[in-house]
Enzyme design. Structure first.
Site, PDB file in Angstrom:
ATOM      1  N   ASP A 275     -25.499 -37.780  22.963  1.00 35.46           N
ATOM      2  CA  ASP A 275     -24.131 -37.886  23.465  1.00 35.46           C
ATOM      3  C   ASP A 275     -24.207 -37.693  24.972  1.00 35.46           C
ATOM      4  O   ASP A 275     -23.953 -36.609  25.491  1.00 35.46           O
ATOM      5  CB  ASP A 275     -23.221 -36.841  22.824  1.00 35.46           C
TER       6      ASP A 275
ATOM      7  N   ASP B  57     -13.489 -46.869  20.001  1.00 28.14           N
ATOM      8  CA  ASP B  57     -14.642 -47.502  20.672  1.00 28.14           C
ATOM      9  C   ASP B  57     -14.855 -48.888  20.077  1.00 28.14           C
ATOM     10  O   ASP B  57     -15.422 -49.775  20.716  1.00 28.14           O
ATOM     11  CB  ASP B  57     -15.938 -46.712  20.436  1.00 28.14           C
TER      12      ASP B  57
ATOM     13  N   ASP C  92     -18.655 -30.886  32.429  1.00 28.25           N
ATOM     14  CA  ASP C  92     -19.516 -31.440  31.377  1.00 28.25           C
ATOM     15  C   ASP C  92     -20.241 -32.669  31.921  1.00 28.25           C
ATOM     16  O   ASP C  92     -19.622 -33.688  32.201  1.00 28.25           O
ATOM     17  CB  ASP C  92     -18.612 -31.835  30.201  1.00 28.25           C
TER      18      ASP C  92
ATOM     19  N   GLU D 114     -17.297 -29.849  16.486  1.00 30.99           N
ATOM     20  CA  GLU D 114     -18.020 -29.782  17.766  1.00 30.99           C
ATOM     21  C   GLU D 114     -17.299 -28.874  18.759  1.00 30.99           C
ATOM     22  O   GLU D 114     -16.197 -29.195  19.216  1.00 30.99           O
ATOM     23  CB  GLU D 114     -18.148 -31.192  18.356  1.00 30.99           C
TER      24      GLU D 114
ATOM     25  N   HIS E 224     -22.326 -28.521  26.224  1.00 27.74           N
ATOM     26  CA  HIS E 224     -21.163 -27.667  25.988  1.00 27.74           C
ATOM     27  C   HIS E 224     -21.544 -26.192  25.929  1.00 27.74           C
ATOM     28  O   HIS E 224     -20.809 -25.343  26.441  1.00 27.74           O
ATOM     29  CB  HIS E 224     -20.445 -28.090  24.704  1.00 27.74           C
TER      30      HIS E 224
ATOM     31  N   MET F 293     -22.605 -41.531  11.668  1.00 23.25           N
ATOM     32  CA  MET F 293     -21.491 -40.633  12.018  1.00 23.25           C
ATOM     33  C   MET F 293     -20.340 -41.432  12.616  1.00 23.25           C
ATOM     34  O   MET F 293     -20.559 -42.429  13.297  1.00 23.25           O
ATOM     35  CB  MET F 293     -22.012 -39.591  13.032  1.00 23.25           C
TER      36      MET F 293
ATOM     37  N   ASP G 203     -23.164 -34.323  30.599  1.00 22.39           N
ATOM     38  CA  ASP G 203     -23.680 -35.313  29.635  1.00 22.39           C
ATOM     39  C   ASP G 203     -24.859 -36.113  30.184  1.00 22.39           C
ATOM     40  O   ASP G 203     -24.922 -37.346  30.038  1.00 22.39           O
ATOM     41  CB  ASP G 203     -22.551 -36.281  29.199  1.00 22.39           C
TER      42      ASP G 203
ATOM     43  N   GLU H  50     -23.340 -29.403  20.977  1.00 25.01           N
ATOM     44  CA  GLU H  50     -23.821 -30.239  22.081  1.00 25.01           C
ATOM     45  C   GLU H  50     -24.473 -29.361  23.146  1.00 25.01           C
ATOM     46  O   GLU H  50     -23.901 -28.350  23.558  1.00 25.01           O
ATOM     47  CB  GLU H  50     -22.655 -31.027  22.689  1.00 25.01           C
TER      48      GLU H  50
ATOM     49  N   ASP I 189     -25.560 -33.094  19.157  1.00 25.32           N
ATOM     50  CA  ASP I 189     -25.343 -33.935  20.336  1.00 25.32           C
ATOM     51  C   ASP I 189     -26.343 -33.528  21.406  1.00 25.32           C
ATOM     52  O   ASP I 189     -26.194 -32.478  22.059  1.00 25.32           O
ATOM     53  CB  ASP I 189     -23.913 -33.774  20.872  1.00 25.32           C
TER      54      ASP I 189
ATOM     55  N   HIS J 228     -16.121 -43.624  17.975  1.00 29.16           N
ATOM     56  CA  HIS J 228     -14.732 -43.237  17.742  1.00 29.16           C
ATOM     57  C   HIS J 228     -14.024 -44.491  17.262  1.00 29.16           C
ATOM     58  O   HIS J 228     -14.354 -45.589  17.715  1.00 29.16           O
ATOM     59  CB  HIS J 228     -14.022 -42.827  19.031  1.00 29.16           C
TER      60      HIS J 228
ATOM     61  N   LYS K  51     -16.538 -26.858  22.373  1.00 28.39           N
ATOM     62  CA  LYS K  51     -16.635 -27.056  23.826  1.00 28.39           C
ATOM     63  C   LYS K  51     -15.710 -26.033  24.467  1.00 28.39           C
ATOM     64  O   LYS K  51     -14.593 -25.822  23.969  1.00 28.39           O
ATOM     65  CB  LYS K  51     -16.219 -28.486  24.189  1.00 28.39           C
TER      66      LYS K  51
HETATM   67  C1  GLT Z   1     -16.474 -37.233  24.129  1.00 31.43           C
HETATM   68  C2  GLT Z   1     -16.975 -35.818  24.200  1.00 31.43           C
HETATM   69  C3  GLT Z   1     -18.125 -35.593  23.326  1.00 31.43           C
HETATM   70  C4  GLT Z   1     -17.824 -35.753  21.875  1.00 31.43           C
HETATM   71  C5  GLT Z   1     -17.424 -37.103  21.515  1.00 31.43           C
HETATM   72  C6  GLT Z   1     -16.994 -37.139  20.071  1.00 31.43           C
HETATM   73  S1  GLT Z   1     -16.217 -37.738  22.557  1.00 31.43           S
HETATM   74  O1  GLT Z   1     -17.373 -38.095  24.735  1.00 31.43           O
HETATM   75  O2  GLT Z   1     -17.307 -35.541  25.549  1.00 31.43           O
HETATM   76  O3  GLT Z   1     -18.742 -34.368  23.547  1.00 31.43           O
HETATM   77  O4  GLT Z   1     -19.004 -35.501  21.165  1.00 31.43           O
HETATM   78  O5  GLT Z   1     -15.620 -37.070  19.935  1.00 31.43           O
HETATM   79 MN    MN Z   2     -20.308 -33.375  26.680  1.00 34.42          MN
HETATM   80 MN    MN Z   3     -20.477 -34.330  22.220  1.00 31.61          MN
END
Ligand code: GLT
Ligand code: MN
Ligand code: MN
Length: 397
Positions: free
Chosen positions: A297, A67, A265, A191, A230, A98, A267, A227, A255, A64, A193
């Site tokens: 991600d 970042d 979420d 993306e 998500h 990206m 991750d 993702e 992702d 980002h 979510k």
């Molecule tokens: C954030 C989010 C992710 C996205 C990122 C891109 S930012 O960490 O949880 O799923 O992919 O903006």
């Molecule tokens: Mn996520």
């Molecule tokens: Mn993501």
């Protein structure tokens, strides 16, 4: 011996540049903050992340805007940071496939960005994103991700959801035209979510995003960045969502991570939870022509120090390669392949009736007598097939 040391003694799962593994700077740089506790790890210098990820076998990094360049940095600070970062990319042989915009962290975005009720916030979001696109282009990014962040509601009464969709469309149309006018070689990946940080996020799933894309001015420039976590938050089959995106030619980016079912979420490290689904995901990506980055991600558990972060990063990549090897084994397994062939062969007597619409086929279909009783008695042997798959994944075949 730590996982990293074991790994450096080379084996077939060792990540290599040609595997196209990438990480967000925000992933290895995640400091472990959650709604109940503060940072547990110090900030990681992006230059160090580039070096370390390259040593581990990654191909690139994504970021980002903030970042890399802190919110509110002066143009001189920005230029110095970007210069040092580009030097690190070149020193360690890494690329930036990206880039994306942080439209969720600063309090100005507490009601969203492109769908916020306040026109000044929406205009600021356009301005910030243009600068971030310029930054992405400067480091060679060819995919630009839009994750909705706070584009959603807590109080449903606050926004007209149709207007929200229109506002998002206006924003994406704006950036497509901006990219065209600047002459950037860049495509957009949306993306989805379903929720978090808002109670509900607009465009919650792959399917919603795909449908939205075809309402844009430049649908050919826009695809998806789905993702794992998500879609699993919504209880959906990620593999099927990816299949539909691939079929539409819209899987521009992905992702990879993992998630324990429908909840916040998580991750998690790729493949740490849903092993069978991730096996079929890797199978799909490897076999259906996805040639984009395998982007992680995800972030390490909050319990970890920096060594744990690198264990996490290496683990994501190794698990992908291990699943890829399992896919090859699956395809070479004579018993599994014979069963699959048998299953998919079926009775060809009626095959001619399935070659599409024609008046001839309509006539034949209307006249055909099907032996429904025999068809209904068929056993499909999916128990056997699935068990063989499980035994293969568990290393017992
Ligand atoms: C954030 C989010 C992710 C996205 C990122 C891109 S930012 O960490 O949880 O799923 O992919 O903006
Ligand atoms: Mn996520
Ligand atoms: Mn993501």
């Amino acid at each position: 011996m730590s996982i990293i040391k074991q790994e450096l003694t080379s084996d077939q799962y060792r990540p290599r540049k040609e595997d196209k593994f990438t990480f967000g700077l925000w992933t290895v740089g995640n400091q472990g903050r959650d709604p109940f506790g503060d940072f547990v790890r110090p900030a990681l210098d992006p230059v160090k992340s580039v070096k370390k990820l390259s040593e581990l076998g990654a191909w690139g990094v994504n970021f980002h805007d903030n970042d890399l360049v802190p919110f509110g940095a002066t143009p001189a600070e920005r230029d110095r940071i970007v210069r040092d970062f580009k030097q690190a990319l070149s020193d360690y042989g890494m690329i930036v496939p990206m880039a994306t915009t942080n439209l969720f962290y600063h309090p100005v975005f507490k009601d969203g960005a492109f769908t916020a009720v306040d026109p000044a916030v929406r205009a600021f979001a356009l301005q910030k994103t243009m600068s971030a696109i310029d930054l992405g282009a400067e480091v060679g990014a060819t995919t630009y991700v839009f994750w909705g962040g706070r584009e959603g509601v807590d109080a449903e009464a606050s926004k007209d959801p149709v207007v929200a969709v229109q506002r998002m469309r206006d924003a994406i149309n704006f950036f497509c035209q901006y990219i065209i006018d600047q002459g950037y070689n860049m495509r957009i990946a949306l993306e989805p979510k379903p929720n978090e940080p808002r109670a509900d996020t607009y465009f919650p799933t792959i399917g919603h995003m795909l449908a939205f894309i075809y309402t844009l001015d430049h649908p050919e420039m826009v695809g998806v960045n789905p993702e794992v976590a998500h879609e699993h938050m919504s209880g959906l089959n990620f593999v099927h969502g990816i299949a539909q995106a691939l079929d539409a030619g819209k899987l521009f980016h992905i992702d990879l991570n993992d998630q324990k079912g429908p909840r916040y979420d998580q991750d998690f490290r790729f493949g740490s939870e849903s092993i069978k689904s991730m096996f079929f995901l890797v199978k799909l990506l490897e076999e259906k022509g996805y040639d984009g980055p395998r982007h992680f991600d995800a972030h390490s558990y909050r319990t970890e120090d920096e060594e744990g972060v690198w264990d996490f990063a290496l683990g994501c990549m190794r698990t992908y390669n291990m699943l890829k090897a399992k896919v090859q084994q699956f395809n070479a397994d004579a018993e599994i392949q014979a069963l699959l062939q048998d299953l998919n062969g079926g009775d060809q007597t009626y095959g001619g009736l399935l070659s599409g619409y024609s008046s001839e086929t309509v006539k034949k279909l209307k006249e055909t007598q099907f032996d429904v009783d025999t068809l209904a008695k068929r056993g499909y042997r999916y128990e056997k097939l699935d068990q063989m798959t499980i035994e293969l994944i568990l290393g017992l075949r």
